[in-house]
Structures are given as C-alpha cells and as structure tokens.
Design a protein around this motif. Sequence first.
Motif, PDB file in Angstrom:
ATOM      1  N   ASP A 211      79.441  -5.522  31.390  1.00 52.15           N
ATOM      2  CA  ASP A 211      80.406  -6.136  30.477  1.00 52.15           C
ATOM      3  C   ASP A 211      80.829  -5.178  29.372  1.00 52.15           C
ATOM      4  OD1 ASP A 211      80.267  -8.540  31.865  1.00 52.15           O
ATOM      5  OD2 ASP A 211      78.580  -9.275  30.664  1.00 52.15           O
ATOM      6  N   PHE A 212      80.140  -4.040  29.258  1.00 54.45           N
ATOM      7  CA  PHE A 212      80.423  -3.074  28.186  1.00 54.45           C
ATOM      8  C   PHE A 212      81.448  -2.046  28.672  1.00 54.45           C
ATOM      9  CE2 PHE A 212      76.106  -4.607  27.441  1.00 54.45           C
ATOM     10  CZ  PHE A 212      76.212  -5.066  26.127  1.00 54.45           C
ATOM     11  N   ALA A 213      82.558  -1.993  27.995  1.00 55.31           N
ATOM     12  CA  ALA A 213      83.663  -1.126  28.422  1.00 55.31           C
ATOM     13  C   ALA A 213      83.270   0.345  28.410  1.00 55.31           C
ATOM     14  CB  ALA A 213      84.878  -1.350  27.513  1.00 55.31           C
ATOM     15  N   ILE A 214      82.456   0.767  27.430  1.00 53.88           N
ATOM     16  CA  ILE A 214      82.087   2.174  27.318  1.00 53.88           C
ATOM     17  C   ILE A 214      81.233   2.600  28.514  1.00 53.88           C
ATOM     18  CG2 ILE A 214      80.064   1.647  25.895  1.00 53.88           C
ATOM     19  CD1 ILE A 214      82.291   4.805  25.688  1.00 53.88           C
ATOM     20  N   LEU A 215      80.322   1.715  28.945  1.00 52.79           N
ATOM     21  CA  LEU A 215      79.500   2.017  30.122  1.00 52.79           C
ATOM     22  C   LEU A 215      80.353   2.103  31.379  1.00 52.79           C
ATOM     23  CD1 LEU A 215      76.259  -0.134  29.650  1.00 52.79           C
ATOM     24  CD2 LEU A 215      76.528   2.330  29.364  1.00 52.79           C
ATOM     25  N   ARG A 216      81.295   1.187  31.505  1.00 54.35           N
ATOM     26  CA  ARG A 216      82.183   1.213  32.667  1.00 54.35           C
ATOM     27  C   ARG A 216      83.009   2.488  32.684  1.00 54.35           C
ATOM     28  NH1 ARG A 216      83.425  -4.119  31.064  1.00 54.35           N
ATOM     29  NH2 ARG A 216      85.537  -3.437  30.509  1.00 54.35           N
ATOM     30  N   ALA A 217      83.470   2.913  31.512  1.00 54.14           N
ATOM     31  CA  ALA A 217      84.303   4.118  31.431  1.00 54.14           C
ATOM     32  C   ALA A 217      83.506   5.369  31.787  1.00 54.14           C
ATOM     33  CB  ALA A 217      84.895   4.242  30.032  1.00 54.14           C
ATOM     34  N   ILE A 218      82.285   5.466  31.272  1.00 51.73           N
ATOM     35  CA  ILE A 218      81.442   6.635  31.563  1.00 51.73           C
ATOM     36  C   ILE A 218      81.127   6.697  33.060  1.00 51.73           C
ATOM     37  CG2 ILE A 218      79.168   7.659  31.211  1.00 51.73           C
ATOM     38  CD1 ILE A 218      79.248   6.533  28.342  1.00 51.73           C
ATOM     39  N   ALA A 219      80.748   5.551  33.626  1.00 50.06           N
ATOM     40  CA  ALA A 219      80.405   5.506  35.051  1.00 50.06           C
ATOM     41  C   ALA A 219      81.620   5.819  35.915  1.00 50.06           C
ATOM     42  CB  ALA A 219      79.846   4.133  35.405  1.00 50.06           C
ATOM     43  N   ARG A 220      82.770   5.287  35.542  1.00 48.39           N
ATOM     44  CA  ARG A 220      83.990   5.540  36.298  1.00 48.39           C
ATOM     45  C   ARG A 220      84.373   7.015  36.254  1.00 48.39           C
ATOM     46  NH1 ARG A 220      87.133   2.483  33.607  1.00 48.39           N
ATOM     47  NH2 ARG A 220      86.541   0.568  34.694  1.00 48.39           N
ATOM     48  N   PHE A 221      84.210   7.629  35.093  1.00 48.15           N
ATOM     49  CA  PHE A 221      84.525   9.051  34.944  1.00 48.15           C
ATOM     50  C   PHE A 221      83.597   9.908  35.807  1.00 48.15           C
ATOM     51  CE2 PHE A 221      83.860  13.150  32.812  1.00 48.15           C
ATOM     52  CZ  PHE A 221      85.163  13.636  32.794  1.00 48.15           C
ATOM     53  N   TYR A 222      82.309   9.595  35.774  1.00 52.08           N
ATOM     54  CA  TYR A 222      81.331  10.332  36.573  1.00 52.08           C
ATOM     55  C   TYR A 222      81.670  10.249  38.065  1.00 52.08           C
ATOM     56  CZ  TYR A 222      77.059  10.482  39.404  1.00 52.08           C
ATOM     57  OH  TYR A 222      76.148  10.702  40.403  1.00 52.08           O
ATOM     58  N   VAL A 223      81.935   9.049  38.548  1.00 50.47           N
ATOM     59  CA  VAL A 223      82.272   8.866  39.965  1.00 50.47           C
ATOM     60  C   VAL A 223      83.566   9.596  40.306  1.00 50.47           C
ATOM     61  CG1 VAL A 223      82.924   7.167  41.718  1.00 50.47           C
ATOM     62  CG2 VAL A 223      81.024   6.689  40.159  1.00 50.47           C
ATOM     63  N   TRP A 224      84.542   9.509  39.418  1.00 50.35           N
ATOM     64  CA  TRP A 224      85.835  10.164  39.638  1.00 50.35           C
ATOM     65  C   TRP A 224      85.673  11.671  39.795  1.00 50.35           C
ATOM     66  CZ3 TRP A 224      88.626  13.009  35.627  1.00 50.35           C
ATOM     67  CH2 TRP A 224      89.904  13.452  36.051  1.00 50.35           C
ATOM     68  N   VAL A 225      84.866  12.272  38.923  1.00 49.33           N
ATOM     69  CA  VAL A 225      84.683  13.727  38.950  1.00 49.33           C
ATOM     70  C   VAL A 225      83.956  14.174  40.212  1.00 49.33           C
ATOM     71  CG1 VAL A 225      83.489  15.668  37.845  1.00 49.33           C
ATOM     72  CG2 VAL A 225      84.783  14.044  36.454  1.00 49.33           C
ATOM     73  N   PHE A 226      82.835  13.529  40.521  1.00 51.55           N
ATOM     74  CA  PHE A 226      81.999  14.020  41.616  1.00 51.55           C
ATOM     75  C   PHE A 226      82.484  13.584  42.997  1.00 51.55           C
ATOM     76  CE2 PHE A 226      79.262  14.909  38.069  1.00 51.55           C
ATOM     77  CZ  PHE A 226      78.649  16.086  38.455  1.00 51.55           C
ATOM     78  N   ARG A 227      83.288  12.538  43.068  1.00 50.17           N
ATOM     79  CA  ARG A 227      83.902  12.196  44.354  1.00 50.17           C
ATOM     80  C   ARG A 227      85.199  12.958  44.560  1.00 50.17           C
ATOM     81  NH1 ARG A 227      84.876   6.198  45.606  1.00 50.17           N
ATOM     82  NH2 ARG A 227      84.975   7.015  47.730  1.00 50.17           N
ATOM     83  N   GLY A 228      85.779  13.439  43.486  1.00 46.00           N
ATOM     84  CA  GLY A 228      87.084  14.095  43.577  1.00 46.00           C
ATOM     85  C   GLY A 228      87.035  15.602  43.682  1.00 46.00           C
ATOM     86  N   THR A 229      85.836  16.188  43.617  1.00 42.95           N
ATOM     87  CA  THR A 229      85.700  17.642  43.733  1.00 42.95           C
ATOM     88  C   THR A 229      84.730  17.966  44.871  1.00 42.95           C
ATOM     89  OG1 THR A 229      83.944  17.637  42.052  1.00 42.95           O
ATOM     90  CG2 THR A 229      86.188  18.070  41.299  1.00 42.95           C
ATOM     91  N   PRO A 230      84.934  19.107  45.542  1.00 42.37           N
ATOM     92  CA  PRO A 230      84.059  19.456  46.672  1.00 42.37           C
ATOM     93  C   PRO A 230      82.627  19.735  46.225  1.00 42.37           C
ATOM     94  CG  PRO A 230      86.109  20.731  46.721  1.00 42.37           C
ATOM     95  CD  PRO A 230      86.049  20.063  45.381  1.00 42.37           C
ATOM     96  N   LEU A 231      81.680  19.324  47.055  1.00 38.58           N
ATOM     97  CA  LEU A 231      80.267  19.585  46.778  1.00 38.58           C
ATOM     98  C   LEU A 231      79.998  21.076  46.647  1.00 38.58           C
ATOM     99  CD1 LEU A 231      77.275  18.820  46.539  1.00 38.58           C
ATOM    100  CD2 LEU A 231      77.202  18.617  49.031  1.00 38.58           C
ATOM    101  N   LEU A 232      80.647  21.873  47.468  1.00 36.95           N
ATOM    102  CA  LEU A 232      80.444  23.330  47.406  1.00 36.95           C
ATOM    103  C   LEU A 232      80.834  23.877  46.044  1.00 36.95           C
ATOM    104  CD1 LEU A 232      79.655  25.913  48.909  1.00 36.95           C
ATOM    105  CD2 LEU A 232      82.022  26.089  49.691  1.00 36.95           C
ATOM    106  N   VAL A 233      81.948  23.400  45.505  1.00 35.40           N
ATOM    107  CA  VAL A 233      82.395  23.851  44.181  1.00 35.40           C
ATOM    108  C   VAL A 233      81.400  23.412  43.113  1.00 35.40           C
ATOM    109  CG1 VAL A 233      84.220  23.657  42.446  1.00 35.40           C
ATOM    110  CG2 VAL A 233      84.816  23.851  44.863  1.00 35.40           C
TER     111      VAL A 233
END
Length: 226
Positions: free
Chosen positions: A53-75
């Motif tokens: 229910d906390f917007a800041i937690l949702r934003a941090i988690a969303r950012f983390y997922v966005w970064v690591f799913r959106g860039t290659p593991l090798l990089v």
Amino acid sequence: MTNERLERIIGILSDAFFPIIKAGLTYTVPLTLITFALGLSLAFITALARLSDFAILRAIARFYVWVFRGTPLLVQLFILFYGFPSLGITLDPFPTAIIGFTLNKGAYSSEIIRAAILSIPKGQSEAAYSINMTKWQAMRRIILPQAVRVAIPPLGNSFISLIKDTSLAATITVTEMFQKGQQIAAVTYEPLWLYIEVAFVYLVFSTVLSYFQSKLEIHYERNIAK
C-alpha cells in the motif's frame, strides 16, 4: 576422419570429462543453488513491495525490476566486475557472479510470484477479512499457500534456465564448466568436440535438476490434496 585423429579426440574428451564435471560441482551447481535461493528471497520481498500500500515501496520495487529485466545479464556482470573497480569497489569473480545472478533472477522471479499472488481470487482475501484476519494473516495463511502452487512450475523452469545462464560467469573469469572447456580447448585445439562435451554435461545437469523439480511439484500437489 582418420583413426589416429579419432583416437586423439576420444583421448582429449576422456581426459577433459572429469575436470569439466569437477568445475560443474565446484562452481556451476553451487552458483546455481546459491543465487536461486537468494534470488527467490529477493523476489518474494520485491513482489510484496510491488503489492504494498506504500507508494514509495512500489516505486522502488518497480524501478529495480525495470532496470534488471530491461538490461542484459552479461552487461550487468560486466558493470559489477569490470566497471565497479573504477569506483574503488573490487570483488572476486565468484561473489560478483552471485550478486549479478541474484539481482537478475530476483527481478524476473518477482514477477512470477506477483502474478501468482494476483491470480488468487479476491474473494479469498475478502473471506479472510470477514473472519477478522489481518492483511498479513490472510496473505500468510490463505493467499501464499495457493500462490506457491501456481508459482512452482514457472519458478522451476527459471531454476533450470539458471544453470545454463551460469555459463555467462565465464566472461568474468569464474572457472565453471564453460570456462574449463574453453581452457582445455585453447590447449588441445579441439573446440568443437570439447564444446559439445560441455553441452552434454549441461544437459545432464539440467535433466537431473528437472527430475527433482518434477518430484517437488508432485510432493507439493500431494500436500495440497491432503
């Protein structure tokens, strides 16, 4: 192919088999098990944060997922191992691989867990609230046991995929199976046959883990049935 060359290839593959297996048991399997366990823990926390229910937690988690799913593991591995030393942060190859794979696997698995939780009908939560359960009690006693059942197959597939992805650790000098195969190929000048042998060993490891995955699914299904 002459008999002499065939005998040479067979001798090379025979000599290379146990060093490759040893590299798998020493690095590939531990790297797979450690990063999957850590990644799953991180994924669970991230999934709950995405549903918080906390917007800041949702934003941090969303950012983390966005970064690591959106860039290659090798990089990601290269940034950790070759990039961080420029900031004064130097890590050994194996810990770097653990960190890199854990962060990557955590991001992907969190979406599996989140989707599994969201797949449970809302009526389940509402029924729990109607008997005065808190949100956490409803999650722990009602939602999560059902979500685990949904999540096990895709998480199992992710686990099997991880053991193959660990070959990327060779790029940061972790002496796992692929790296060991490369080292032997560089000395024997027989890359084709050695890489086929490495692929065969990966296949064996994946098959064994797939077997245990299926046993886990059956075991869990039986417990649910009870």
